[in-house]
Design a protein around this motif. Structure first.
Motif, PDB file in Angstrom:
ATOM      1  N   TRP B  43      38.080   9.292  24.740  1.00  0.00           N
ATOM      2  CA  TRP B  43      38.177  10.289  25.809  1.00  0.00           C
ATOM      3  C   TRP B  43      38.643   9.698  27.146  1.00  0.00           C
ATOM      4  O   TRP B  43      39.305  10.378  27.922  1.00  0.00           O
ATOM      5  CB  TRP B  43      36.839  11.000  25.977  1.00  0.00           C
ATOM      6  N   ASN B  66      43.332  20.747  29.531  1.00  0.00           N
ATOM      7  CA  ASN B  66      42.847  19.582  28.786  1.00  0.00           C
ATOM      8  C   ASN B  66      42.057  18.632  29.691  1.00  0.00           C
ATOM      9  O   ASN B  66      41.045  18.060  29.297  1.00  0.00           O
ATOM     10  CB  ASN B  66      44.014  18.834  28.145  1.00  0.00           C
ATOM     11  N   ILE B  69      38.637  19.862  30.053  1.00  0.00           N
ATOM     12  CA  ILE B  69      37.827  19.563  28.869  1.00  0.00           C
ATOM     13  C   ILE B  69      37.385  18.094  28.897  1.00  0.00           C
ATOM     14  O   ILE B  69      36.240  17.765  28.590  1.00  0.00           O
ATOM     15  CB  ILE B  69      38.606  19.900  27.571  1.00  0.00           C
ATOM     16  N   GLU B  72      34.653  17.710  31.339  1.00  0.00           N
ATOM     17  CA  GLU B  72      33.425  18.287  30.759  1.00  0.00           C
ATOM     18  C   GLU B  72      32.760  17.273  29.834  1.00  0.00           C
ATOM     19  O   GLU B  72      31.556  17.073  29.875  1.00  0.00           O
ATOM     20  CB  GLU B  72      33.801  19.517  29.918  1.00  0.00           C
ATOM     21  N   HIS B  73      33.591  16.658  28.999  1.00  0.00           N
ATOM     22  CA  HIS B  73      33.071  15.681  28.045  1.00  0.00           C
ATOM     23  C   HIS B  73      32.442  14.478  28.742  1.00  0.00           C
ATOM     24  O   HIS B  73      31.515  13.866  28.241  1.00  0.00           O
ATOM     25  CB  HIS B  73      34.196  15.233  27.099  1.00  0.00           C
ATOM     26  N   GLU B  74      32.972  14.163  29.934  1.00  0.00           N
ATOM     27  CA  GLU B  74      32.426  13.036  30.710  1.00  0.00           C
ATOM     28  C   GLU B  74      31.245  13.457  31.579  1.00  0.00           C
ATOM     29  O   GLU B  74      30.652  12.623  32.259  1.00  0.00           O
ATOM     30  CB  GLU B  74      33.523  12.437  31.602  1.00  0.00           C
ATOM     31  N   GLY B  75      30.946  14.756  31.593  1.00  0.00           N
ATOM     32  CA  GLY B  75      29.807  15.248  32.387  1.00  0.00           C
ATOM     33  C   GLY B  75      30.137  15.458  33.853  1.00  0.00           C
ATOM     34  O   GLY B  75      29.235  15.677  34.661  1.00  0.00           O
ATOM     35  N   ASP B  76      31.443  15.410  34.206  1.00  0.00           N
ATOM     36  CA  ASP B  76      31.836  15.621  35.592  1.00  0.00           C
ATOM     37  C   ASP B  76      32.157  17.117  35.767  1.00  0.00           C
ATOM     38  O   ASP B  76      33.311  17.553  35.743  1.00  0.00           O
ATOM     39  CB  ASP B  76      33.058  14.753  35.910  1.00  0.00           C
ATOM     40  N   LEU B  77      31.086  17.900  35.931  1.00  0.00           N
ATOM     41  CA  LEU B  77      31.236  19.354  35.850  1.00  0.00           C
ATOM     42  C   LEU B  77      31.972  19.953  37.058  1.00  0.00           C
ATOM     43  O   LEU B  77      32.661  20.958  36.911  1.00  0.00           O
ATOM     44  CB  LEU B  77      29.870  20.014  35.671  1.00  0.00           C
ATOM     45  N   LEU B 103      33.086  29.376  28.130  1.00  0.00           N
ATOM     46  CA  LEU B 103      32.114  28.497  27.437  1.00  0.00           C
ATOM     47  C   LEU B 103      31.559  27.457  28.406  1.00  0.00           C
ATOM     48  O   LEU B 103      30.377  27.135  28.388  1.00  0.00           O
ATOM     49  CB  LEU B 103      32.777  27.812  26.234  1.00  0.00           C
ATOM     50  N   PHE B 104      32.432  26.936  29.253  1.00  0.00           N
ATOM     51  CA  PHE B 104      32.007  25.958  30.269  1.00  0.00           C
ATOM     52  C   PHE B 104      30.973  26.583  31.219  1.00  0.00           C
ATOM     53  O   PHE B 104      29.942  25.991  31.519  1.00  0.00           O
ATOM     54  CB  PHE B 104      33.244  25.476  31.043  1.00  0.00           C
ATOM     55  N   ILE B 107      27.406  26.883  29.870  1.00  0.00           N
ATOM     56  CA  ILE B 107      26.614  25.644  29.955  1.00  0.00           C
ATOM     57  C   ILE B 107      26.015  25.511  31.351  1.00  0.00           C
ATOM     58  O   ILE B 107      24.833  25.237  31.515  1.00  0.00           O
ATOM     59  CB  ILE B 107      27.491  24.406  29.649  1.00  0.00           C
ATOM     60  N   THR B 111      21.892  25.448  32.252  1.00  0.00           N
ATOM     61  CA  THR B 111      21.185  24.321  32.856  1.00  0.00           C
ATOM     62  C   THR B 111      20.660  24.626  34.250  1.00  0.00           C
ATOM     63  O   THR B 111      19.856  23.897  34.774  1.00  0.00           O
ATOM     64  CB  THR B 111      22.086  23.068  32.921  1.00  0.00           C
TER      65      THR B 111
END
Lengths: 255, 117
Positions: B43, B66, B69, B72-77, B103-104, B107, B111
């Motif tokens: 990633w 992309n 995404i 998101e995968h790295e947690g940098d929202l 979807l994002f 989440i 939380t």
């Protein structure tokens, strides 16, 4: 076709149309959610107990303490301390009595907590830094979790549209929309999770919550089962405060 | 004089068209490579490729999608949200980007169901 169905079909068509014009790749993702609270300084956690009120069908103090301890045991790196649940109402009453005696006056606290106003009278216990510091010293200075839990029964009415079949004067059957008021009952759960530093006795973080669930009036749902249904909604956020989590899902990469 | 100006403008447009096309082609190569490495779970490399793609062609919505995404995968929202919003700004009717963004947001809502103080 109802409006909702039409909306679903049109959004599916839109997705299909876009997909037909673009190269796309479905990919699994794991979104890490960082903990809201830095608990690196603690190795142990003490879920001490809660000021609880509302319906007497569920012991909010005992059930919340048990549930949070079991969740933390499996989903957190902190070691959970297993001790008797603190009777916080008694602790708050004792604190208030000694203060009142010192001032030569008696201030009575409500014997049972039925609503938020009753709860307010007890809340001073969370600001008692010396008390929480002492509890911390007794358990090797852990992170202390406490707070308030108000679990109340609720009732309301809701307008609902149904279709009923009627036969007219000529014997023809047809359906007509019918609007009627439906009685509903259920439960509400609100309160606060409070995170206290066991080394200093001070509050590090607090988190308010409010959830409710309503059912048809003729449905018999045990209070305890509704309590767990509501707590299920709160647990992810509670855990996200203390520990990092990964949420799995899928996304569409485009080219 | 006016005809000359028009001709000059036309010339500039015609000359720039291949450049724009080249930019999109280069960006597409970066995006495709990013997809391939993301599928192999690399990633960080994917994120670098998609960052490069939006630098080369800042009008490329798929690259921003992309990139979102990847963040998101790295947690940098926060960065993920900004990239999704940029992608939707460029292609507001793209149903796949909209779906990813919904979807994002789900989440994020999950939380932050309770309010911290």
């Amino acid at each position: 076709m109802t409006g909702r169905a039409a909306l679903t079909v049109s959004s599916c068509l839109a997705v299909a149309l876009t997909a037909a014009c673009t190269s796309y790749y479905e990919i699994p993702v794991e979104t890490p959610i960082r903990a809201k609270l830095d608990v690196g300084a603690f190795q142990r956690v003490l879920v001490a107990g809660f000021l609880a009120g509302g319906t007497d069908e569920v012991d909010g103090n005992l059930e919340t303490t048990r549930l949070l301890r079991s969740q933390l045991r499996t989903k957190s790196d902190l070691r959970v301390i297993d001790v008797d649940v603190l009777p916080l109402m008694e602790v708050a009453s004792e604190g208030r009595d000694s203060e009142a005696n010192g001032q030569g006056a008696q201030s009575a606290l409500p014997a049972v907590i039925k609503d938020d106003k009753d709860l307010d009278a007890y809340e001073h216990v969370f600001a008692n830094v010396e008390y929480w510091k002492k509890i911390g010293e007794e358990h090797q200075q852990p992170l202390i979790v406490t707070g308030t839990v108000m679990f109340t029964s609720q009732a309301n009415t809701q307008m609902r549209q149904t279709e009923s079949e009627i036969t007219d004067a000529l014997g023809r059957r047809r359906t007509v929309p019918e609007r009627r008021l439906v009685e509903r009952k259920g439960f509400g759960l609100n309160g606060r999770f409070i995170f206290i530093d066991g080394r200093t006795g001070t509050t590090m973080f607090s988190q308010n919550f409010r959830e409710s669930v309503m059912y048809d009036a003729n449905r018999q749902t045990p209070a305890l089962s509704s309590y767990f249904e509501l707590m299920d909604k709160l647990i992810p956020s509670f855990l996200a405060t203390l520990s990092s989590q990964k949420i799995k899902g899928t996304r569409i990469l485009l080219n | 004089m006016r005809i000359r100006a028009l001709l000059a403008a036309l010339l500039v447009t015609v000359a720039a068209a291949p450049l724009l096309a080249d930019a999109r082609d280069d960006a597409k190569k970066q995006v495709q490579f990013g997809i391939e490495v993301a599928q192999r779970n690399l990633w960080i490399e994917a994120l670098l490729r998609w960052q490069r793609a939006v630098q080369i062609d800042p009008t490329y919505a798929a690259a921003y999608n992309n990139l979102a995404i990847g963040y998101e995968h790295e947690g940098d929202l926060d960065k993920a949200r900004a990239a999704y919003e940029k992608a939707l700004q460029l292609e507001p009717d793209n149903a796949l980007i909209k779906q990813n963004y919904e979807l994002f947001k789900e989440i994020n809502d999950r939380t932050s169901r309770t309010n911290g103080q």
